[in-house]
Design a protein around this motif. Structure first.
Motif, PDB file in Angstrom:
ATOM      1  N   CYS A 104      -0.929  -8.947  10.454  1.00 34.81           N
ATOM      2  CA  CYS A 104      -1.432  -7.587  10.649  1.00 34.81           C
ATOM      3  C   CYS A 104      -2.772  -7.614  11.376  1.00 34.81           C
ATOM      4  O   CYS A 104      -3.646  -8.427  11.061  1.00 34.81           O
ATOM      5  N   ASP A 105      -2.938  -6.698  12.303  1.00 36.97           N
ATOM      6  CA  ASP A 105      -4.186  -6.562  13.044  1.00 36.97           C
ATOM      7  C   ASP A 105      -5.127  -5.566  12.389  1.00 36.97           C
ATOM      8  O   ASP A 105      -6.003  -5.006  13.056  1.00 36.97           O
ATOM      9  N   PHE A 106      -4.961  -5.324  11.100  1.00 36.09           N
ATOM     10  CA  PHE A 106      -5.757  -4.349  10.367  1.00 36.09           C
ATOM     11  C   PHE A 106      -5.860  -4.818   8.922  1.00 36.09           C
ATOM     12  O   PHE A 106      -5.044  -5.638   8.466  1.00 36.09           O
ATOM     13  N   PRO A 107      -6.847  -4.342   8.170  1.00 39.37           N
ATOM     14  CA  PRO A 107      -6.982  -4.764   6.773  1.00 39.37           C
ATOM     15  C   PRO A 107      -5.789  -4.297   5.932  1.00 39.37           C
ATOM     16  O   PRO A 107      -5.233  -3.221   6.154  1.00 39.37           O
ATOM     17  N   VAL A 108      -5.423  -5.118   4.956  1.00 42.40           N
ATOM     18  CA  VAL A 108      -4.347  -4.803   4.021  1.00 42.40           C
ATOM     19  C   VAL A 108      -4.929  -4.766   2.618  1.00 42.40           C
ATOM     20  O   VAL A 108      -5.588  -5.710   2.169  1.00 42.40           O
ATOM     21  N   TRP A 109      -4.687  -3.653   1.914  1.00 42.54           N
ATOM     22  CA  TRP A 109      -5.229  -3.453   0.568  1.00 42.54           C
ATOM     23  C   TRP A 109      -4.073  -3.236  -0.413  1.00 42.54           C
ATOM     24  O   TRP A 109      -3.422  -2.196  -0.385  1.00 42.54           O
ATOM     25  N   PRO A 110      -3.789  -4.183  -1.293  1.00 43.48           N
ATOM     26  CA  PRO A 110      -2.656  -4.063  -2.225  1.00 43.48           C
ATOM     27  C   PRO A 110      -3.061  -3.586  -3.618  1.00 43.48           C
ATOM     28  O   PRO A 110      -4.227  -3.663  -4.018  1.00 43.48           O
TER      29      PRO A 110
ATOM     30  N   TYR B 119     -10.117  -1.084  -7.805  1.00 41.39           N
ATOM     31  CA  TYR B 119     -11.280  -1.230  -6.938  1.00 41.39           C
ATOM     32  C   TYR B 119     -11.375  -0.027  -6.012  1.00 41.39           C
ATOM     33  O   TYR B 119     -10.426   0.769  -5.893  1.00 41.39           O
ATOM     34  N   VAL B 120     -12.521   0.100  -5.374  1.00 39.65           N
ATOM     35  CA  VAL B 120     -12.797   1.196  -4.451  1.00 39.65           C
ATOM     36  C   VAL B 120     -12.882   0.639  -3.042  1.00 39.65           C
ATOM     37  O   VAL B 120     -13.541  -0.381  -2.807  1.00 39.65           O
ATOM     38  N   ILE B 121     -12.212   1.306  -2.107  1.00 40.05           N
ATOM     39  CA  ILE B 121     -12.332   0.990  -0.688  1.00 40.05           C
ATOM     40  C   ILE B 121     -13.270   2.038  -0.085  1.00 40.05           C
ATOM     41  O   ILE B 121     -12.878   3.194   0.084  1.00 40.05           O
ATOM     42  N   PRO B 122     -14.510   1.657   0.218  1.00 43.23           N
ATOM     43  CA  PRO B 122     -15.420   2.633   0.817  1.00 43.23           C
ATOM     44  C   PRO B 122     -15.142   2.777   2.303  1.00 43.23           C
ATOM     45  O   PRO B 122     -14.953   1.795   3.018  1.00 43.23           O
ATOM     46  N   LEU B 123     -15.111   4.007   2.767  1.00 40.42           N
ATOM     47  CA  LEU B 123     -14.887   4.317   4.170  1.00 40.42           C
ATOM     48  C   LEU B 123     -15.966   5.279   4.629  1.00 40.42           C
ATOM     49  O   LEU B 123     -16.697   5.828   3.804  1.00 40.42           O
ATOM     50  N   GLU B 124     -16.075   5.499   5.903  1.00 44.57           N
ATOM     51  CA  GLU B 124     -17.078   6.426   6.402  1.00 44.57           C
ATOM     52  C   GLU B 124     -16.719   7.853   5.991  1.00 44.57           C
ATOM     53  O   GLU B 124     -15.681   8.391   6.400  1.00 44.57           O
ATOM     54  N   ASP B 125     -17.534   8.440   5.147  1.00 46.05           N
ATOM     55  CA  ASP B 125     -17.360   9.822   4.670  1.00 46.05           C
ATOM     56  C   ASP B 125     -16.090  10.016   3.847  1.00 46.05           C
ATOM     57  O   ASP B 125     -15.674  11.160   3.618  1.00 46.05           O
ATOM     58  N   ARG B 126     -15.470   8.948   3.399  1.00 50.58           N
ATOM     59  CA  ARG B 126     -14.258   9.025   2.582  1.00 50.58           C
ATOM     60  C   ARG B 126     -14.211   7.808   1.664  1.00 50.58           C
ATOM     61  O   ARG B 126     -14.931   6.845   1.864  1.00 50.58           O
TER      62      ARG B 126
ATOM     63  N   ALA C 251       1.308 -13.269   1.547  1.00 47.03           N
ATOM     64  CA  ALA C 251       0.052 -13.437   2.272  1.00 47.03           C
ATOM     65  C   ALA C 251       0.319 -13.884   3.701  1.00 47.03           C
ATOM     66  O   ALA C 251      -0.352 -13.434   4.641  1.00 47.03           O
ATOM     67  N   ASN C 252       1.302 -14.743   3.879  1.00 47.97           N
ATOM     68  CA  ASN C 252       1.681 -15.168   5.227  1.00 47.97           C
ATOM     69  C   ASN C 252       2.186 -13.990   6.053  1.00 47.97           C
ATOM     70  O   ASN C 252       1.845 -13.850   7.235  1.00 47.97           O
TER      71      ASN C 252
ATOM     72  N   TYR D 138      -3.487 -16.002  -4.269  1.00 50.64           N
ATOM     73  CA  TYR D 138      -3.306 -15.861  -2.825  1.00 50.64           C
ATOM     74  C   TYR D 138      -4.018 -14.633  -2.260  1.00 50.64           C
ATOM     75  O   TYR D 138      -4.062 -14.462  -1.039  1.00 50.64           O
ATOM     76  N   PHE D 139      -4.585 -13.806  -3.133  1.00 51.68           N
ATOM     77  CA  PHE D 139      -5.374 -12.651  -2.694  1.00 51.68           C
ATOM     78  C   PHE D 139      -6.703 -12.636  -3.442  1.00 51.68           C
ATOM     79  O   PHE D 139      -7.051 -11.642  -4.095  1.00 51.68           O
ATOM     80  N   PRO D 140      -7.477 -13.722  -3.360  1.00 54.11           N
ATOM     81  CA  PRO D 140      -8.719 -13.803  -4.142  1.00 54.11           C
ATOM     82  C   PRO D 140      -9.779 -12.816  -3.686  1.00 54.11           C
ATOM     83  O   PRO D 140     -10.737 -12.547  -4.429  1.00 54.11           O
ATOM     84  N   HIS D 141      -9.638 -12.275  -2.481  1.00 60.76           N
ATOM     85  CA  HIS D 141     -10.625 -11.322  -1.966  1.00 60.76           C
ATOM     86  C   HIS D 141     -10.434  -9.919  -2.526  1.00 60.76           C
ATOM     87  O   HIS D 141     -11.294  -9.052  -2.323  1.00 60.76           O
ATOM     88  N   ILE D 142      -9.319  -9.677  -3.202  1.00 60.50           N
ATOM     89  CA  ILE D 142      -9.070  -8.346  -3.773  1.00 60.50           C
ATOM     90  C   ILE D 142      -9.774  -8.252  -5.123  1.00 60.50           C
ATOM     91  O   ILE D 142      -9.526  -9.058  -6.020  1.00 60.50           O
TER      92      ILE D 142
END
Length: 284
Positions: free
Chosen positions: A68-74, A101-108, A62-63, A88-92
């Motif tokens: 990273c200057d962008f989201p990280v999805w493990p 889980y699903v990562i929703p993106l614009e049109d993808r 996590a450290n 250490y990754f309670p938001h996942i």
């Protein structure tokens, strides 16, 4: 959209060492992504995040990702531990005790799968996980979709790391994605090598590791007859960049070592660049 992928980090292989080799290799890749010319919109970390699934390794992971200057999805690999990871990754998100889980993106969208089975090195995909995936795919049969998972469901030709196509988990996964033309690619790790393969009407792209890689040796292996062949090699730490456009997914494999520049875009190269770009048709 530009998606980066790292995999098989194996943080904690050398426990209690703040200068761990695998951490240095991960940091080298993250610097290339943060500071290089191809900063991604997001980063996928596709399993074997740690080597022993211990809490301290997830804390240090996590450290590392915090830079990273962008989201990280493990997602989970066979060396991971869901409970320790969640500290250490309670938001996942977790679904029915699995890290799916699903990562929703614009049109993808990106669907992250969990192929971890404790005490098993190879992949797993039980009926509950397959039912969850089928439900997500039934919800939307048109949006371009990527499937992300640690274990590739394809036989790659390296005998000691192969997945047999008749394994039960492969059959369940195959059935879940059958008849889903909006699945544009399946992104995997686990093999510690860069590999692509056509599979079930889509493409599997396997990213090489930030940790040391597997030697490329496709000879049959007899487990009862050690032959001193290389198995692990310390090639430079690797990553993938997936350029996802309206035309599909284009994957580039790269390493984070220093590259010797043999030419640069200066006045001497300008005529060549101009000629090549001028050859392209002009969009109306």
């Amino acid at each position: 959209m530009l998606i980066a992928q790292v995999t098989d980090i194996h943080l904690g292989f050398d426990p209690d060492n703040p200068a761990e080799f695998n951490r240095k290799r991960l940091d080298q890749v993250l610097r290339a992504l943060n500071d290089g010319p191809n900063r991604p919109d997001l980063l996928l970390a596709t399993g074997d995040l740690t080597d022993r699934g211990d809490a301290d390794s997830y804390r240090r992971l996590a450290n590392a990702f915090s830079q990273c200057d962008f989201p990280v999805w493990p997602c989970m690999g066979n060396h991971d531990d869901r409970a320790q990871f969640a500290q250490y990754f309670p938001h996942i998100p977790q679904e029915d005790s699995f890290v799916q889980y699903v990562i929703p993106l614009e049109d993808r969208r990106i669907i992250m799968l969990d192929t971890l089975e404790p005490d098993r090195h190879g992949g797993a995909f039980c009926e509950r996980r397959a039912a969850w995936l089928s439900a997500r795919l039934d919800e939307d049969s048109t949006t371009p979709t990527l499937i992300v998972m640690h274990h590739p469901p394809v036989e790659v030709g390296i005998d000691w790391m192969n997945t047999h196509p008749e394994e039960a988990w492969v059959q369940r996964f195959t059935a879940a994605i059958a008849g889903r033309p909006n699945i544009q690619a399946i992104l995997c790790g686990h093999i510690h090598r860069a590999i692509t393969a056509p599979w079930q009407g889509t493409t599997i792209a396997i990213c090489s590791s930030t940790a040391p890689q597997l030697a490329l040796d496709m000879r049959p292996m007899d487990p009862e007859a050690p032959d001193n062949r290389p198995m692990i090699v310390a090639d430079p730490p690797a990553y993938a960049l997936h350029r996802w456009t309206d035309h599909g997914l284009i994957t580039h494999f790269a390493t984070a070592d220093d590259h010797v520049m043999l030419a640069k875009f200066d006045a001497g190269m300008q005529p060549l660049v101009r000629m090549l770009i001028d050859e392209r048709p002009v969009s109306e």
